[in-house]
Scaffold this motif. Sequence first.
Motif, mmCIF file in Angstrom:
data_model
loop_
_atom_site.group_PDB
_atom_site.id
_atom_site.type_symbol
_atom_site.label_atom_id
_atom_site.label_comp_id
_atom_site.label_asym_id
_atom_site.label_seq_id
_atom_site.Cartn_x
_atom_site.Cartn_y
_atom_site.Cartn_z
ATOM 1 N N ASN A 63 2.486 3.113 -2.637
ATOM 2 C CA ASN A 63 2.076 2.709 -1.278
ATOM 3 C C ASN A 63 3.186 1.915 -0.601
ATOM 4 O O ASN A 63 3.501 2.140 0.567
ATOM 5 N N HIS A 89 0.223 2.930 -8.419
ATOM 6 C CA HIS A 89 -0.378 3.168 -7.104
ATOM 7 C C HIS A 89 0.155 2.220 -6.022
ATOM 8 O O HIS A 89 0.552 2.656 -4.937
ATOM 9 N N HIS A 106 -2.159 6.100 1.800
ATOM 10 C CA HIS A 106 -2.872 6.419 0.560
ATOM 11 C C HIS A 106 -2.918 7.925 0.314
ATOM 12 O O HIS A 106 -2.841 8.370 -0.833
ATOM 13 N N ASP A 121 -0.477 -3.100 -2.222
ATOM 14 C CA ASP A 121 -1.636 -2.203 -2.129
ATOM 15 C C ASP A 121 -2.726 -2.864 -1.290
ATOM 16 O O ASP A 121 -3.309 -2.241 -0.391
ATOM 17 N N HIS A 134 -4.378 -1.685 2.237
ATOM 18 C CA HIS A 134 -5.816 -1.531 2.508
ATOM 19 C C HIS A 134 -6.186 -2.179 3.837
ATOM 20 O O HIS A 134 -6.910 -1.602 4.649
HETATM 21 FE FE LIG Z 1 -5.021 1.392 -2.738
#
Ligand SMILES: [Fe+2]
Length: 386
Positions: free
Chosen positions: A280, A276, A262, A193, A197
């Motif tokens: 991703n 989450h 996302h 994750d 980002h």
């Molecule tokens: Fe995230």
Amino acid sequence: MISQFNIPATLIIGAGASRELVTQLARIGARRVLLVTDAFMESSGLAGTLVREVERAGIAVALFAGVQADPTDKNVHDGLLVYRSGNCDAVAALGGGSSIDAAKAIAVMTANAEPLSQYQGYHKIPRAGAPLVVIPTTAGTGSEVTKVAVITDTSRNVKMMMLDRHLLPLAALIDYELTLTMPPPLTAHVGVDTLTHGIEAYVSRKATALTDPLALTCVRLVSEHIETAWREPVNRAAREGMMLAATLGGMAFANSSVALVHGMSRPIGAVFHVPHGLSNAMLLPAVTRFSLSGAPERYATVARTMRLCAPDASSEGAGTSLVEGLAQLNARLKVPRLRDCPGVGRARFEAAVDKMAADALASGSPQNNPVVPTADQIVRLYAEAW
Ligand SMILES: [Fe+2]
């Protein structure tokens, strides 16, 4: 073009930073604080230790340990009731992105009218809420430094993304020692994750001169440390590197944006409750391949930063190496495919995929992607990840 950059006023980073909670609460004059966390943090004893430290300093604590993974509007409402019945004047959060996001929503709802769903989207929260101090225990969602919260609207089964500077914590206490006990699968999920980002903030159409260096440093730190942190949970240098990466990645994406990964990941979480970071990770290679042509030089810089290609590789070659490198990283970290997750059979997937594509587009994130997809293209990308 002008851009805006918001981060918490105070970041305290390093081993033992979480012990600064009392000092930070005292600085804002808190007398009664709501501590928002989850059942695991309560049973592990960490929440209790913090409560005792705060109470010893003469600040009363009301504990709300009812945050679930993929926090919901009901969790927020329940936490708000505890805040009100305890006559609290500040909020603290201890946990991963779920607890921090729930605490952000609870804090703003102390000063804004229900329902929470009216604040979905960008800059829709009228008033600042209670002051918030957050302590992340994963590295990470980056939520501790962002003005973003994701809360599930249970009536529509949609993960609502809210972005507003009123969601910013006042202070974040970033203590990598709290991540030394994270199990390897969680380390992999939240670590990818973080990588997402960094990559999405850098290739986003909203990237800025302030977010680029943060995003690339995030990418470099993840590529240097994620596999060591996954293999050796108590490796302090690797945990410190991942915690710093999470912080930088959060600062980058909250002030640039996330993009298609996302956008497509949130509906997977809403429908199938896949964590989450895991959703991703499943999407990252396919979405990167789809998006390369929109920002070939930027993706090549990501590949070079991750040392996935020679420094003088062509941008086309570097892009291909990036897609392959991301897929291989997933394999090494044992990231499953979507079809291998519990409850994601082909029939359920096919029944849900059109709504998932529509919800992904409606979230606004795909519009920041280097290549903006149609709904049909999103459906095909979901099928590729399945
Ligand atoms: Fe995230």
